[in-house]
Design an enzyme around this catalytic site. Structure first.
Site: not given
Length: 469
Positions: A267, A270, A298, A333, A351, A374
Site C-alpha cells: 500500500e 502504491w 457519460w 478503502n 468519474w 477514481w
C-alpha cells in the site's frame, strides 16, 4: 561574522523529526528559521469555513511550534498567498537559502517555480528535497528508461532498487533562532472549529504516534487479512497523517520491512506509484490517463448524483459508505472502490464528479491518490480495473460486510432487517417489510438502478469507445 540564516518552509510535512528539508537546512550550519503559510490560494477556494482539514493543520502546527520551541526556535506562521509570503519573509529575515520538501501536484510545482524565480532576483534559491516518498520522478524506470504505468512491475522494480539508505531517517540537529510567539487562531483565519474531537481525530505528531503504535503492535501482521472488511478494525487510519506529514514515510517503510508486512508495504508502494504518475503525467488532473476514455458519453443525471452523494441509492453498502464519508470525512478503502464503481458503472456518471466530491469531503484528500483511485475505478487510468469488470454492489456487500454490521451502523433504518435481506432489502416481501417497519420506498429507498440493466448499458458505453480505438 554571523552566518546568514536559512529558512525551512513547512507544507505537507508537519513534524520536526526525520524531515528532509529541515535536515538539509540544519546541515548547512546556518541558524534555521521555520515557517508555515496558510495559503489563501487554497483556503479561499474551500466551499466551507468549517473544514476539518484546516483544523487538523492548525492543531498539527500547534504541536510543531511547541516542539520547535523546546529546541530554542519556533514556527513563524503567515496567512496570505504563499508565492508572495515566502519571498517577503526571506527578505525580512535576511535569508537567501530557503528549503522545502518537494510537492508533486502541478499547481504546487508552478507555485514553487515562481517562488524560486522571485528569490533569485535577490540572489536567493529554493532548495527542494525528496521527503514524502521513497522514490520520486525518474528514480524507478523500466528497462526502456520510461516511467512505469502498471503497478506490479513498478512494485517489483521499486523493491529491487530499495536499499537501507532509501528509508534511513534524517537527523535534524542544529541551531534555531527564537521565533515570535503565537499562531493565528482559527477565527483569525476565517474558520470555525469542527467536530474533530467528537470524531476522535487527534492531529499532529501525537495523533500519528498513537495510531501508528497501536497499528504496529496489534494489526500490522493481520492487515492483509482484515483490510477489506469495513466493520473490522483492520487498517491503520494513518492516511490523514501521511497526507499532512505528521509521520514519516521512511519510518513506516522501515517498520513494514522489519515486520515482513508485505501487504502493508504494498500500500505504501502504491502511494509512491500514484505520486510518480501525477508528476510524470500531470494531464491526469483534468483528463483520462488513457485519452480514448475522454470520449465516453457519460450520463447527465443530477438526481442520480445527489442520491449517491447523500447515501440514498437503495444499495445498502453504497449508502453506508457515503454516509460514513459525509459523517466523518473518511471512507474505508474497499468502500472507496465500491462507491466509485457504482457512480461510474451503475449510474453512468463521469468519474470527475465523484473525484470532486471526495476532494471536498475527505480529511485525507490527496490529489495523486484520489485521482489514481477514481481513474482506476473508471477504467480510464494506468493499471486500471478492466472496463468490462464491474463491481456488483450486492455481492460486494455480502462478501465484505457479511453480517451487515457496517451497514446497520450507518443506515440505522435497516437495523431490524434480517441478515439474509440486509444486502438487498427490496427482496423482502411487503408483509415482512411492514412487520419490520422498513417499507422500501417509504422508510428506505428502492434501488435507484437495476444493477444488471446498468451493467449492460455500461458495457455498451465503453464498447463504443473501444471500437473507435
Amino acid at each position: 561574522m554571523e552566518t546568514a540564516p536559512a529558512l525551512v518552509w513547512f507544507r505537507r510535512d508537519l513534524r520536526d523529526h526525520d524531515h528532509a528539508a529541515l535536515a538539509a537546512a540544519l546541515a548547512s550550519g546556518r541558524p534555521v528559521h521555520c515557517a508555515f503559510v496558510f495559503d489563501r490560494d487554497i483556503l479561499d477556494a474551500l466551499p466551507s469555513r468549517t473544514d476539518r482539514r484546516v483544523e487538523f493543520i492548525h492543531g498539527s502546527l500547534l504541536q510543531l511550534d511547541a516542539a520547535l520551541r523546546q529546541r530554542g526556535g519556533g514556527l513563524i506562521v503567515r496567512h496570505g498567498h504563499a508565492g508572495e509570503e515566502i519571498p517577503r519573509l526571506a527578505g525580512e529575515l535576511g535569508v537567501a537559502e530557503v528549503y522545502a520538501n518537494r510537492d508533486y501536484e502541478p499547481a504546487a510545482q508552478a507555485r514553487d517555480a515562481a517562488v524560486d524565480r522571485q528569490l533569485a532576483t535577490t540572489g536567493g534559491r529554493l532548495h527542494l528535497l525528496k521527503d514524502q516518498v521513497i522514490f520520486e520522478c525518474d528514480e524507478v524506470l523500466s528497462g526502456a528508461g520510461r516511467p512505469y504505468t502498471v503497478f506490479t512491475p513498478y512494485k517489483n522494480a521499486w523493491r529491487k532498487r530499495l536499499s537501507t539508505a532509501d528509508h534511513a531517517p534524517f537527523t535534524t540537529q542544529g541551531r534555531f533562532p527564537p521565533a515570535p510567539a503565537g499562531l493565528p487562531t482559527l477565527a483569525e483565519l476565517g474558520f470555525a472549529p469542527t467536530d474533530l474531537p467528537e470524531l476522535g481525530i487527534v492531529p499532529g505528531m501525537a495523533g500519528a504516534r498513537r495510531l501508528w503504535d497501536e497499528f504496529r503492535a496489534g494489526r500490522i501482521h493481520r492487515y492483509g487479512t482484515l483490510r477489506d472488511f469495513p466493520a473490522v478494525k483492520g487498517v491503520s487510519y494513518l492516511s490523514v497523517h501521511l497526507r499532512f506529514g505528521t509521520i514519516s514515510i521512511r519510518e513506516l517503510v522501515s517498520a513494514a520491512l522489519a515486520e515482513q508486512a508485505d501487504a502493508w508495504l504494498n500500500e505504501l508502494i502504491w502511494r509512491d506509484f500514484y505520486f510518480m504518475i501525477l508528476d510524470r503525467f500531470p494531464q491526469v488532473v483534468d483528463r483520462a490517463f488513457k485519452p480514448e476514455y475522454d470520449a465516453i458519453r457519460w450520463a447527465d443525471w443530477p438526481e442520480g448524483l445527489a442520491a449517491w452523494q447523500q447515501g440514498r441509492t437503495g444499495y445498502p453498502l453504497v449508502d453506508a459508505a457515503m454516509r460514513q464519508l459525509n459523517h466523518s470525512g473518511w471512507m474505508h478503502n474497499r468502500l472507496r472502490m465500491v462507491v466509485a464503481s457504482f457512480l461510474c458503472k451503475d449510474l453512468g456518471l463521469d468519474w470527475r464528479l465523484g473525484e470532486r466530491y471526495f476532494a471536498e469531503r475527505l480529511n485525507d484528500f490527496d490529489l495523486a491518490a484520489n485521482n489514481g483511485g477514481w481513474q482506476w475505478a473508471a477504467s480510464s487510468g494506468c493499471d486500471a480495473q478492466p472496463w468490462f469488470r464491474i463491481f456488483n454492489p450486492v455481492t460486494q456487500s455480502e462478501k465484505f460486510d457479511p453480517d451487515g454490521k457496517f451497514i446497520r451502523r450507518y443506515v440505522p433504518e435497516l437495523a431490524r432487517v434480517p441478515d439474509k435481506y440486509i444486502h438487498a432489502p427490496w427482496t423482502m416481501g411487503r408483509l415482512e417489510q411492514e412487520a419490520l417497519g422498513v417499507v422500501i420506498g417509504r422508510d428506505y429507498p428502492g434501488p435507484i438502478v437495476d444493477h444488471a440493466a446498468a451493467r449492460e448499458k455500461t458495457l455498451a458505453r465503453y464498447a463504443v469507445v473501444k471500437k473507435a480505438v
